[in-house]
Design a protein around this motif. Sequence first.
Motif: not given
Length: 384
Positions: A52-61
């Motif tokens: 579902l797209g480009r996502n990272r768990t390390t992204e900011s809240g």
Amino acid sequence: MKLVILLYSLGAGGAERITSLLLENLAKEYAITLVLLEDIQHYPLNVQKIILGRNRTTESGLKKLLKLPLLAFKYYKVIQDCEISLSLMTRPNYINILAGMLCKLTRKSPKILICERSYPSKQYGYSNLSSTINRKLITLLYNKADKISANSPQNLTDLVENFGIAQKKITLLLNFFDLNKINAQSREDSTLKEQILSSKARGRFAFVSIGRLDSGKNHRLLVDCMQYFKDKADLFIFGEGEKRNELEAQILSLGLESCVHLLGRTPNPYAPLSVADCFVFASNHEGFPNVLVESLALGIPLLTTDCAPKEILEPLGEFIDNQKHCEICKGGILVPLNDKEAFSEAMRFIYAQPHFFSPSNLQSQARKFAIESQLPHYKQWIFE
């Protein structure tokens, strides 16, 4: 029947392992689409997969919050023609519910099922903006799901009492495990297993811990307690995380480099775990810590803080200390949260009596969570 399952990724975490087992078994009977927020897959599965797209768990809240509407819209397009949409973990749950609300605006919505794997009040109990927003979102959104499952009694109670979730919507579904697979993997050769066996061959006791190196897992407590065991035991910690540098500095400052070992991640933790003398766990909060059951499955006694469902250890109401802080359980010893003295006392007890807990009894405790006994409950909850 078309079933879509949404979660962060199929990485090495506990929820991901449970999902991989669930997918492996359900795929034999149902058409399943797996949707991931991040393209990580540690488990080979023969199902259709969508990223579902480009996502990272390390992204900011903040970034994660701002992306929720877009991700919900993308997921809405995926689930329009399915009968059931199931999500696991908090952020995928938000996306699932929001996508279901969009479906209701345009056409018939699939059944929206969500699984809460954490203890929300503690997971989001900090005085920061991220915790505040997550508490609000759980309160606002969760009741809009058709069904909710919690994987421990305390998680279920927390949702009802502290977030106003309707109890009639929530079902208790304990985590399940492929015990045969755990035992098979534990017999594999491993350099990390050999490292622990080498330590034991020198007459040293082997404490093992597994978990992400973050503040919640509280590895600092384990390192502190090792001051009492520097000359007679080793602590082997498996996992990575943002606290690695702090833990390395703590180990150096206490002069424990020879007995505390940060070994990073391993694709097969069961091999080194199988030769441990005791599994130690100092976490401050958990939903359902899978590693406790996995240790029991290998006949390894547990020493853990009071962070886990009582069903795992089964306290017996007997104590090893006069203060009644260290409780004997069927699965090991239970101590209060963040109590260095109690944890050290329990470590000393297990070190002095390494055969106090029978491996066969410990393995029997793990069998309560075997996939054969728990999977039927999941199927009933999902499909009925």
